[in-house]
Design an enzyme around this catalytic site. Structure first.
Site, PDB file in Angstrom:
ATOM      1  CE  LYS A  67       0.942   3.189  -6.640  1.00  0.00           C
ATOM      2  NZ  LYS A  67       1.710   3.819  -5.533  1.00  0.00           N
ATOM      3  N   GLY A  69      -4.454   1.903  -2.700  1.00  0.00           N
ATOM      4  CA  GLY A  69      -4.707   2.882  -1.634  1.00  0.00           C
ATOM      5  C   GLY A  69      -4.402   2.267  -0.274  1.00  0.00           C
ATOM      6  CB  THR A  70      -2.220  -0.629   0.669  1.00  0.00           C
ATOM      7  OG1 THR A  70      -1.053  -0.123   0.010  1.00  0.00           O
ATOM      8  CG2 THR A  70      -2.878  -1.665  -0.232  1.00  0.00           C
ATOM      9  CB  SER A 158      -1.777   3.667 -10.124  1.00  0.00           C
ATOM     10  OG  SER A 158      -1.165   3.931  -8.913  1.00  0.00           O
ATOM     11  NE  ARG A 275       4.627   8.778  -8.175  1.00  0.00           N
ATOM     12  CZ  ARG A 275       5.613   8.076  -7.625  1.00  0.00           C
ATOM     13  NH1 ARG A 275       6.717   8.652  -7.242  1.00  0.00           N
ATOM     14  NH2 ARG A 275       5.520   6.772  -7.476  1.00  0.00           N
ATOM     15  N   PRO A 276       0.340  12.548 -10.527  1.00  0.00           N
ATOM     16  CG  PRO A 276       1.161  14.434 -11.606  1.00  0.00           C
ATOM     17  CD  PRO A 276       1.266  13.663 -10.347  1.00  0.00           C
TER      18      PRO A 276
HETATM   19  P1  A3P Z   1      -1.695   7.200  -7.374  1.00  0.00           P
HETATM   20  O1  A3P Z   1      -0.398   7.668  -6.817  1.00  0.00           O
HETATM   21  O2  A3P Z   1      -1.575   6.448  -8.613  1.00  0.00           O
HETATM   22  O3  A3P Z   1      -2.733   8.290  -7.467  1.00  0.00           O
HETATM   23  P2  A3P Z   1      -0.789   2.401  -2.383  1.00  0.00           P
HETATM   24  O4  A3P Z   1      -0.627   3.076  -1.062  1.00  0.00           O
HETATM   25  O5  A3P Z   1      -1.472   1.070  -2.261  1.00  0.00           O
HETATM   26  O6  A3P Z   1       0.506   2.345  -3.129  1.00  0.00           O
HETATM   27  O7  A3P Z   1      -1.788   3.247  -3.246  1.00  0.00           O
HETATM   28  C1  A3P Z   1      -1.439   4.519  -3.751  1.00  0.00           C
HETATM   29  C2  A3P Z   1      -2.707   5.193  -4.199  1.00  0.00           C
HETATM   30  O8  A3P Z   1      -3.475   5.592  -3.076  1.00  0.00           O
HETATM   31  C3  A3P Z   1      -2.476   6.478  -4.946  1.00  0.00           C
HETATM   32  O9  A3P Z   1      -2.300   6.147  -6.311  1.00  0.00           O
HETATM   33  C4  A3P Z   1      -3.739   7.291  -4.672  1.00  0.00           C
HETATM   34  O10 A3P Z   1      -4.605   7.371  -5.778  1.00  0.00           O
HETATM   35  C5  A3P Z   1      -4.429   6.496  -3.567  1.00  0.00           C
HETATM   36  N1  A3P Z   1      -4.915   7.303  -2.451  1.00  0.00           N
HETATM   37  C6  A3P Z   1      -6.079   7.061  -1.802  1.00  0.00           C
HETATM   38  N2  A3P Z   1      -6.299   7.981  -0.876  1.00  0.00           N
HETATM   39  C7  A3P Z   1      -5.242   8.832  -0.914  1.00  0.00           C
HETATM   40  C8  A3P Z   1      -4.906   9.990  -0.169  1.00  0.00           C
HETATM   41  N3  A3P Z   1      -5.713  10.448   0.788  1.00  0.00           N
HETATM   42  N4  A3P Z   1      -3.748  10.621  -0.470  1.00  0.00           N
HETATM   43  C9  A3P Z   1      -2.953  10.157  -1.465  1.00  0.00           C
HETATM   44  N5  A3P Z   1      -3.216   9.059  -2.196  1.00  0.00           N
HETATM   45  C10 A3P Z   1      -4.348   8.388  -1.932  1.00  0.00           C
END
Ligand code: A3P
Length: 310
Positions: A67, A69-70, A158, A275-276
């Site tokens: 979570k 932003g991978t 998240s 997501r919110p």
């Molecule tokens: P949320 O869905 O809680 O906002 P991962 O890919 O490691 O699962 O991380 C998901 C998170 O990436 C999302 O968490 C979001 O906040 C973040 N993120 C960073 N850049 C983003 C982008 N350009 N579009 C969508 N999510 C992004």
């Protein structure tokens, strides 16, 4: 390059190992990432690879954090013509049953790449895995590690949100986040979402096997606000020529996040990303923040850097 990503989808579906529901529940893996894991367990029916390409072990791995932003980081790096990104979350170094399949199994899941390209895979679970650092070091002790982190309190929420939606999808009961975070008035340290946000605990394990210089930390909050500067730092860390430019990104008002423009296509991340989050009871939130503050301080000292985490 997206050309290589499309290869993964030529595979035939055949899931090995754990059933998808278990993976969603136990590892909180969201549906889009689950799709990619399933794809990684498929047999390759593509005929011949592009001439001059081969499958190589990664020279860089995005090790987490879940979570953080991978997915955004991997997809954005994949804009670079000298990057070949694995389409799938591989979970080789953190899942014993995959590790037991051996290194050739792992390499076979990598994309075809040209000799001038860097192969990158991402598996967010590596960062919090006890065995992943040692195993990755045994494969390649000079590998370059990318770690994307965001405010650990936000990360907990998240994490909760992702599992919440997974459970809804699987028609399972859900709990309010406050009930998971606090038990009998104290923080519930058995809640895995909290454990994963103890960045100092996990980084210590990595620093036992890799020097700090080999771990580049991407600021996940900064990546959300303005992706380019964070990606330029990664290009620099990976010794890649600067190829990612501002026109590769555009802000999508509906999604509320930056999306990618590359190879003449525009695309946003899957709907499960961004997501919110639920509103969290303020005193519970403060309790969590206060607890994480000390861990954050230790983390800053270990990585000799600070972040704007509340
Ligand atoms: P949320 O869905 O809680 O906002 P991962 O890919 O490691 O699962 O991380 C998901 C998170 O990436 C999302 O968490 C979001 O906040 C973040 N993120 C960073 N850049 C983003 C982008 N350009 N579009 C969508 N999510 C992004």
């Amino acid at each position: 390059m997206s050309y290589f990503l499309s290869f993964a989808f030529l595979f035939v579906v055949q899931i090995h190992g754990a059933p998808p529901e278990f993976l969603q529940e136990e590892f909180g893996i969201d549906p889009i990432e689950l799709d990619s894991i399933q794809a990684s367990n498929m047999s390759d029916v593509s005929t011949s690879p592009p001439p001059g390409t081969s499958k190589r072990a990664p020279q860089s791995i995005i090790i987490g954090v879940r979570k953080g932003g991978t997915r955004a980081l991997l997809e954005m790096l994949d804009i670079h013509p000298e990057v070949a990104a694995a389409a799938t979350e591989v979970h080789f170094f953190d899942w014993d049953e995959n590790y037991a399949k051996g290194f050739e199994w792992y390499r076979d899941l990598m994309p075809y790449s040209y000799p001038n390209q860097i192969t990158i895979e991402k598996t967010p679970g590596y960062f919090t895995s006890a065995l992943a650092p040692e195993r990755i070091c045994a494969m390649n002790s000079s590998i370059k590690l990318l770690l994307i982190l965001r405010d650990p309190t936000e990360r907990v929420i998240s994490d909760y949100t992702q599992v919440y939606f997974n459970r809804l999808e699987n028609h399972k009961p859900v709990q309010a986040i406050e009930n998971l975070l606090v038990r009998n008035g104290v923080l519930n340290m058995r809640y895995k979402a909290i454990q994963r946000s103890l960045y100092d605990v996990h980084i210590r394990n990595w620093l036992r096997h890799f020097p700090l210089e080999q771990i580049h930390i991407v600021d996940g909050d900064a990546l959300i606000q303005d992706p380019l500067p964070e990606l330029q730092k990664v290009e620099n860390f990976l010794n890649l020529p600067p190829r990612i430019v501002s026109s590769n990104f555009y802000f999508n008002q509906t999604k509320g996040f930056y999306c990618i423009r590359s190879d003449g296509r525009e695309r946003c991340l899957h709907e499960s990303k961004g997501r919110p989050h639920p509103a969290v009871n303020n005193s519970v939130l403060q309790q969590l923040r206060a607890f994480l503050r000390e861990h954050n301080r230790t983390f800053f000292r270990l990585v000799r850097r600070t972040f704007n985490w509340q």
